[in-house]
Design a protein around this motif. Structure first.
Motif, PDB file in Angstrom:
ATOM      1  N   VAL A  34      38.100  84.477  38.595  1.00 27.38           N
ATOM      2  CA  VAL A  34      38.188  84.922  39.985  1.00 27.38           C
ATOM      3  C   VAL A  34      37.236  86.096  40.110  1.00 27.38           C
ATOM      4  CG1 VAL A  34      39.694  85.919  41.747  1.00 27.38           C
ATOM      5  CG2 VAL A  34      40.609  84.191  40.158  1.00 27.38           C
ATOM      6  N   ARG A  35      36.242  85.956  40.989  1.00 22.92           N
ATOM      7  CA  ARG A  35      35.224  87.014  41.135  1.00 22.92           C
ATOM      8  C   ARG A  35      35.360  87.714  42.473  1.00 22.92           C
ATOM      9  NH1 ARG A  35      30.910  85.853  37.445  1.00 22.92           N
ATOM     10  NH2 ARG A  35      31.188  83.777  36.554  1.00 22.92           N
ATOM     11  N   THR A  36      35.074  89.017  42.492  1.00 25.45           N
ATOM     12  CA  THR A  36      34.934  89.714  43.775  1.00 25.45           C
ATOM     13  C   THR A  36      33.649  90.533  43.708  1.00 25.45           C
ATOM     14  OG1 THR A  36      36.090  91.794  43.271  1.00 25.45           O
ATOM     15  CG2 THR A  36      37.469  89.921  43.931  1.00 25.45           C
ATOM     16  N   SER A  37      33.071  90.769  44.880  1.00 23.68           N
ATOM     17  CA  SER A  37      31.779  91.446  44.942  1.00 23.68           C
ATOM     18  C   SER A  37      31.934  92.957  44.773  1.00 23.68           C
ATOM     19  CB  SER A  37      31.120  91.155  46.284  1.00 23.68           C
ATOM     20  OG  SER A  37      30.062  92.064  46.494  1.00 23.68           O
ATOM     21  N   LEU A  42      37.351  98.347  48.012  1.00 21.34           N
ATOM     22  CA  LEU A  42      38.386  98.082  47.019  1.00 21.34           C
ATOM     23  C   LEU A  42      39.538  97.242  47.582  1.00 21.34           C
ATOM     24  CD1 LEU A  42      39.434  98.458  44.198  1.00 21.34           C
ATOM     25  CD2 LEU A  42      40.115 100.798  44.784  1.00 21.34           C
ATOM     26  N   GLY A  43      39.976  97.556  48.806  1.00 19.72           N
ATOM     27  CA  GLY A  43      41.073  96.792  49.404  1.00 19.72           C
ATOM     28  C   GLY A  43      40.730  95.315  49.515  1.00 19.72           C
ATOM     29  N   SER A  44      39.507  95.006  49.983  1.00 21.42           N
ATOM     30  CA  SER A  44      39.091  93.610  50.116  1.00 21.42           C
ATOM     31  C   SER A  44      39.017  92.930  48.758  1.00 21.42           C
ATOM     32  CB  SER A  44      37.711  93.508  50.772  1.00 21.42           C
ATOM     33  OG  SER A  44      37.660  94.281  51.929  1.00 21.42           O
ATOM     34  N   ARG A  45      38.592  93.665  47.746  1.00 21.12           N
ATOM     35  CA  ARG A  45      38.502  93.084  46.401  1.00 21.12           C
ATOM     36  C   ARG A  45      39.898  92.720  45.895  1.00 21.12           C
ATOM     37  NH1 ARG A  45      34.340  96.269  42.612  1.00 21.12           N
ATOM     38  NH2 ARG A  45      34.103  94.173  41.764  1.00 21.12           N
ATOM     39  N   LEU A  46      40.859  93.583  46.150  1.00 20.24           N
ATOM     40  CA  LEU A  46      42.231  93.300  45.703  1.00 20.24           C
ATOM     41  C   LEU A  46      42.791  92.089  46.439  1.00 20.24           C
ATOM     42  CD1 LEU A  46      43.502  96.988  45.431  1.00 20.24           C
ATOM     43  CD2 LEU A  46      42.885  95.449  43.543  1.00 20.24           C
ATOM     44  N   GLY A  48      40.954  89.641  47.468  1.00 18.76           N
ATOM     45  CA  GLY A  48      40.251  88.520  46.820  1.00 18.76           C
ATOM     46  C   GLY A  48      40.933  88.099  45.525  1.00 18.76           C
ATOM     47  N   ILE A  49      41.330  89.083  44.721  1.00 15.90           N
ATOM     48  CA  ILE A  49      42.034  88.790  43.467  1.00 15.90           C
ATOM     49  C   ILE A  49      43.368  88.091  43.779  1.00 15.90           C
ATOM     50  CG2 ILE A  49      43.139  89.783  41.408  1.00 15.90           C
ATOM     51  CD1 ILE A  49      40.239  90.281  41.199  1.00 15.90           C
ATOM     52  N   GLU A  50      44.074  88.613  44.782  1.00 14.62           N
ATOM     53  CA  GLU A  50      45.367  88.016  45.141  1.00 14.62           C
ATOM     54  C   GLU A  50      45.194  86.545  45.536  1.00 14.62           C
ATOM     55  OE1 GLU A  50      47.192  89.138  48.927  1.00 14.62           O
ATOM     56  OE2 GLU A  50      49.124  89.272  47.903  1.00 14.62           O
TER      57      GLU A  50
ATOM     58  N   ARG B  95      45.295  93.384  53.408  1.00 12.74           N
ATOM     59  CA  ARG B  95      45.749  92.055  53.809  1.00 12.74           C
ATOM     60  C   ARG B  95      45.956  91.963  55.312  1.00 12.74           C
ATOM     61  NH1 ARG B  95      50.208  90.816  49.541  1.00 12.74           N
ATOM     62  NH2 ARG B  95      51.347  92.201  50.935  1.00 12.74           N
ATOM     63  N   ARG B  96      46.331  93.095  55.937  1.00 16.29           N
ATOM     64  CA  ARG B  96      46.545  93.120  57.391  1.00 16.29           C
ATOM     65  C   ARG B  96      45.293  93.545  58.141  1.00 16.29           C
ATOM     66  NH1 ARG B  96      52.440  95.167  58.936  1.00 16.29           N
ATOM     67  NH2 ARG B  96      53.606  94.409  57.143  1.00 16.29           N
TER      68      ARG B  96
END
Lengths: 185, 185
Positions: A34-37, A42-46, A48-50, B95-96
């Protein structure tokens, strides 16, 4: 027993599913990353991981998720991201009621290669042999995730026996919290 | 501007909601602590933090979540739990689609007390005064969460001006990635 191994990381989070029992040949059901940019916040990456971990849980329905135990002593610069990615993986599993087991990197290396100080190439080679693959999974994070799953399947019987022995010992002796009161007849 | 401040921790995760704009008196809308039991396994604790943070987001609908930036240098034993709790808080917000801002402990202390080396009592006293409370919020994690929200509201105009200046400078100069080619007439 079907185990999802997770080698946590923000940029590359290794995931691998292994099925089998200790003492019998094991089967790989799936492996990936699972990759994130690194450019994303950081929030968006987390998130992405989820999403990535959820997709693996949906597809493979593991009975247990084995995650690498993160130590703060090593790789000070990247350890925060690793801890955060591992938190998301544990959260995804626990939310579904799937048990989570943590194994240290040296436990994993010792389990699959016989040495807690094995290098990435040795781990990759043993994973390839144990799962009867044509080539070592790439990148190394994917191979490490499979190694985590193998480690858990092989260690689980010993860990269970230990827990049962503890529980039995606890049940057979009087609790040390309750004072024993001698009542004269 | 309504900001939820989060002082991350597994045992006590401070949460506080502050509303207002820089240069005007601020209002506290709520303050509290999300607790999880040290006896529970890590996965369950992360689920507890998630439920707690979700409840605060549901109730207060903040426009932004300000989280303490975790450094690996300090408190090596507890930093992993702090990083994991902060990951869950950031995940809930992202997420929100709620933006997340990170502030270091010294930025927060400097913002509310004038000194980046202020102690917990000074931070508590200033939070009490700035929000016109009767007494410092207890435990300290709750006061720290409010301090984070105040810090963000006060720093936001400066941070925004910096980002706008960066964007303007970028737009007005030719990109350094594109080679400038001199074509003879």
């Amino acid at each position: 027993m079907r185990v999802l191994g997770v080698d946590p990381g923000l940029t590359r989070c290794g995931v691998g599913v292994v099925e089998g029992v200790a003492g019998r040949p094991l089967t790989m059901l799936g492996v990936g990353v699972v990759r994130t940019s690194a450019d994303a916040d950081l929030g968006s990456r987390l998130v992405g991981i989820e999403r990535g971990v959820e997709a693996w849980l949906d597809e493979y329905r593991p009975e247990l998720v084995a995650v690498e135990r993160v130590f703060s002593q090593h790789n000070v610069r990247t350890v925060m991201g690793t801890a955060q990615a591992s938190a998301v993986a544990m959260l995804c599993a626990a939310r579904r009621g799937i048990p989570v087991a943590l194994h240290t990197p040296s436990e994993v290396k010792a389990a699959v290669t016989g040495s807690g100080r094995a290098d990435k190439a040795q781990v990759g080679a043993m994973v390839t042999r144990l799962l009867r693959l044509d080539a070592p999974p790439r990148p190394a994070d994917a191979a490490d995730a499979l190694a985590l799953a193998i480690c858990h399947i092989w260690r689980a019987p010993a860990v269970n026996r230990l827990q049962q022995a503890h529980a039995a010992a606890k049940a057979s002796r009087p609790s040390s919290n309750v004072p024993v009161r001698k009542v004269p007849r």
